[in-house]
Design an enzyme around this catalytic site. Structure first.
Site, PDB file in Angstrom:
ATOM      1  N   LYS A 181       0.840  -1.209   0.000  1.00  0.00           N
ATOM      2  CA  LYS A 181       0.000   0.000   0.000  1.00  0.00           C
ATOM      3  C   LYS A 181       0.871   1.253   0.000  1.00  0.00           C
ATOM      4  O   LYS A 181       0.636   2.195  -0.748  1.00  0.00           O
ATOM      5  CB  LYS A 181      -0.939  -0.013   1.222  1.00  0.00           C
ATOM      6  CG  LYS A 181      -2.040  -1.054   1.099  1.00  0.00           C
ATOM      7  CD  LYS A 181      -2.883  -1.202   2.359  1.00  0.00           C
ATOM      8  CE  LYS A 181      -3.854  -2.372   2.160  1.00  0.00           C
ATOM      9  NZ  LYS A 181      -4.784  -2.594   3.276  1.00  0.00           N
ATOM     10  N   ASP A 195     -11.101   3.117   4.107  1.00  0.00           N
ATOM     11  CA  ASP A 195     -11.414   1.688   4.093  1.00  0.00           C
ATOM     12  C   ASP A 195     -12.924   1.452   3.987  1.00  0.00           C
ATOM     13  O   ASP A 195     -13.359   0.338   3.692  1.00  0.00           O
ATOM     14  CB  ASP A 195     -10.946   1.060   5.418  1.00  0.00           C
ATOM     15  CG  ASP A 195      -9.755   0.143   5.258  1.00  0.00           C
ATOM     16  OD1 ASP A 195      -9.574  -0.396   4.156  1.00  0.00           O
ATOM     17  OD2 ASP A 195      -9.026  -0.026   6.244  1.00  0.00           O
ATOM     18  N   GLN A 201      -4.517  -1.253   9.619  1.00  0.00           N
ATOM     19  CA  GLN A 201      -4.513  -2.602   9.051  1.00  0.00           C
ATOM     20  C   GLN A 201      -5.092  -3.611  10.045  1.00  0.00           C
ATOM     21  O   GLN A 201      -4.716  -3.621  11.218  1.00  0.00           O
ATOM     22  CB  GLN A 201      -3.070  -2.982   8.644  1.00  0.00           C
ATOM     23  CG  GLN A 201      -2.947  -4.273   7.874  1.00  0.00           C
ATOM     24  CD  GLN A 201      -3.530  -4.205   6.455  1.00  0.00           C
ATOM     25  OE1 GLN A 201      -3.727  -3.127   5.896  1.00  0.00           O
ATOM     26  NE2 GLN A 201      -3.815  -5.347   5.876  1.00  0.00           N
TER      27      GLN A 201
HETATM   28  N1  L34 Z   1      -7.942  -2.145   7.366  1.00  0.00           N
HETATM   29  N2  L34 Z   1      -7.263  -4.289   6.879  1.00  0.00           N
HETATM   30  C1  L34 Z   1      -7.782  -3.117   6.470  1.00  0.00           C
HETATM   31  N3  L34 Z   1      -8.151  -2.883   5.178  1.00  0.00           N
HETATM   32  C2  L34 Z   1      -7.992  -3.845   4.242  1.00  0.00           C
HETATM   33  O1  L34 Z   1      -8.409  -3.634   3.007  1.00  0.00           O
HETATM   34  C3  L34 Z   1      -7.421  -5.071   4.626  1.00  0.00           C
HETATM   35  N4  L34 Z   1      -7.145  -6.083   3.722  1.00  0.00           N
HETATM   36  C4  L34 Z   1      -7.340  -7.473   4.146  1.00  0.00           C
HETATM   37  C5  L34 Z   1      -6.577  -7.650   5.459  1.00  0.00           C
HETATM   38  N5  L34 Z   1      -6.675  -6.515   6.354  1.00  0.00           N
HETATM   39  C6  L34 Z   1      -7.098  -5.277   5.967  1.00  0.00           C
HETATM   40  C7  L34 Z   1      -6.203  -6.029   2.763  1.00  0.00           C
HETATM   41  O2  L34 Z   1      -5.649  -4.991   2.426  1.00  0.00           O
HETATM   42  C8  L34 Z   1      -6.732  -8.232   3.001  1.00  0.00           C
HETATM   43  N6  L34 Z   1      -5.979  -7.261   2.238  1.00  0.00           N
HETATM   44  C9  L34 Z   1      -5.130  -7.565   1.159  1.00  0.00           C
HETATM   45  C10 L34 Z   1      -4.470  -6.578   0.428  1.00  0.00           C
HETATM   46  C11 L34 Z   1      -3.635  -6.892  -0.624  1.00  0.00           C
HETATM   47  C12 L34 Z   1      -3.434  -8.186  -0.974  1.00  0.00           C
HETATM   48  C13 L34 Z   1      -4.090  -9.186  -0.282  1.00  0.00           C
HETATM   49  C14 L34 Z   1      -4.929  -8.871   0.771  1.00  0.00           C
HETATM   50  C15 L34 Z   1      -2.497  -8.474  -2.098  1.00  0.00           C
HETATM   51  O3  L34 Z   1      -1.948  -7.589  -2.688  1.00  0.00           O
HETATM   52  N7  L34 Z   1      -2.276  -9.745  -2.421  1.00  0.00           N
HETATM   53  C16 L34 Z   1      -1.353 -10.140  -3.452  1.00  0.00           C
HETATM   54  C17 L34 Z   1      -0.323 -11.073  -2.867  1.00  0.00           C
HETATM   55  C18 L34 Z   1       0.533 -10.380  -1.877  1.00  0.00           C
HETATM   56  C19 L34 Z   1       1.477 -11.319  -1.135  1.00  0.00           C
HETATM   57  O4  L34 Z   1       2.433 -11.763  -1.750  1.00  0.00           O
HETATM   58  O5  L34 Z   1       1.255 -11.556   0.055  1.00  0.00           O
HETATM   59  C20 L34 Z   1      -2.136 -10.822  -4.548  1.00  0.00           C
HETATM   60  O6  L34 Z   1      -1.675 -10.806  -5.681  1.00  0.00           O
HETATM   61  O7  L34 Z   1      -3.205 -11.369  -4.245  1.00  0.00           O
END
Ligand code: L34
Length: 295
Positions: free
Chosen positions: A54, A121, A98
């Site tokens: 982020k 959010d 987060q």
């Molecule tokens: N406050 N907490 C708050 N807001 C959110 O919107 C989130 N979330 C969830 C967990 N806690 C939070 C996220 O940001 C889940 N989440 C999230 C964000 C990004 C990715 C996955 C979950 C993401 O970019 N995933 C990548 C893989 C990243 C890795 O290697 O770990 C993908 O390509 O899916």
């Protein structure tokens, strides 16, 4: 037939290009720089990875971006005071805490402390309430990202049978709500399944669009979907590590088997995750514009 892959990475890239231009314009014409603070409590590896992504994205788009790391044992009062500080900071337009938070902190209390105008959010009850009645507000990032993926991939939602697996406040409930609204990406007939659903497969097999946010690896198997379904896989499960120590990720659906049956499917990684991050950026630009009276 092998399914079309709906790439969150690609769609996110397009939206980020649009946002980058918008941010440059806000700076040039209005002297306005969107500001985002991400607050991370503790050292959960997944949270670190998401918050880092982020911050990197915010930085790339030209935001004023602040990463605020706090220890696992921070008191609830200290966390509430920190939020108060950012509520009052005029260089910050979006505040993200987060999740998950440590057990000794009351999550609702923390989320309710964020000023609704800076709640990028979309978790504050004021924004949740506005979303449910279809008023302009900050939409939660993951559901918002899913809507954009459906719209930009040309998936018809009007009249579609949509089945959502999972009833969380951050994905299941809001996406079900948005998809039944009279709006672009909406007008669907929505069913929500959860851990107490009697016959999950009965429902999932009826789905034209199946959205899975169960939080468990491969709970949806090929026998549970119909030919031609569009599958949105929200799960990001860490199921092991490579010899180099990198996390191995998988979604909530059995991708390899289902892609042979589906019309379209989102991958993990590279599906919904990058969209979640991008919609956070979009909401922050929106918050900045609202603070300056530009919308
Ligand atoms: N406050 N907490 C708050 N807001 C959110 O919107 C989130 N979330 C969830 C967990 N806690 C939070 C996220 O940001 C889940 N989440 C999230 C964000 C990004 C990715 C996955 C979950 C993401 O970019 N995933 C990548 C893989 C990243 C890795 O290697 O770990 C993908 O390509 O899916």
């Amino acid at each position: 037939m092998s399914a079309k892959i709906i790439s969150g990475t690609e769609i996110a890239k397009q939206i980020r290009e649009e946002l980058k231009q918008e941010v440059q314009e806000l700076k040039d014409k209005h002297g306005l720089t969107p500001g985002l603070v991400t607050i991370l409590v503790g050292e959960n590896p997944a949270s670190i990875s998401y918050v880092t992504a982020k911050q990197r994205t915010a930085h790339d788009l030209g935001f004023h971006s602040v990463q605020d790391n706090q220890p696992e044992d921070i008191s609830e009062d200290d966390l509430l005071n920190l939020i108060k500080k950012y509520n009052e900071d005029t260089s910050i337009h979006g505040i993200l805490v987060q999740l998950p938070l440590p057990k000794h902190v009351n999550e609702s209390k923390v989320l309710y402390a964020i000023s609704p105008e800076k709640d990028v959010d979309g978790f504050h009850p004021v924004n949740v309430g506005k979303m449910v009645i279809g008023e302009q507000c900050f939409l939660p990032c993951t559901p918002h990202g899913i809507l954009e993926m459906l719209i930009r991939s040309g998936t018809e939602t009007s009249g579609a049978e949509v089945v959502v697996v999972g009833r969380s406040n951050i994905v299941g409930k809001p996406i079900a709500n948005l998809m039944l609204q009279k709006r672009e990406g909406g007008n669907a007939t929505v069913t929500i399944c959860h851990t107490r659903t009697r016959d999950m497969a009965f429902h999932t097999r009826r789905a034209d669009i199946l959205i899975v946010a169960a939080g468990r690896p491969k709970v949806i198997t090929a026998d549970m979907v119909k030919e031609g379904v569009v599958v949105i896989d929200v799960g990001v499960n860490r199921i092991g590590k490579t010899p180099e120590g990198k996390a191995i990720l998988c979604g909530d659906v059995d991708f390899d088997a289902i892609k042979e049956k589906a019309a379209a499917i989102t991958p993990v990684p590279g599906g919904v995750g990058p969209m979640t991050i991008t919609m956070l950026m979009k909401n922050t630009v929106q918050a900045a514009k609202q603070s300056a009276g530009l919308v």
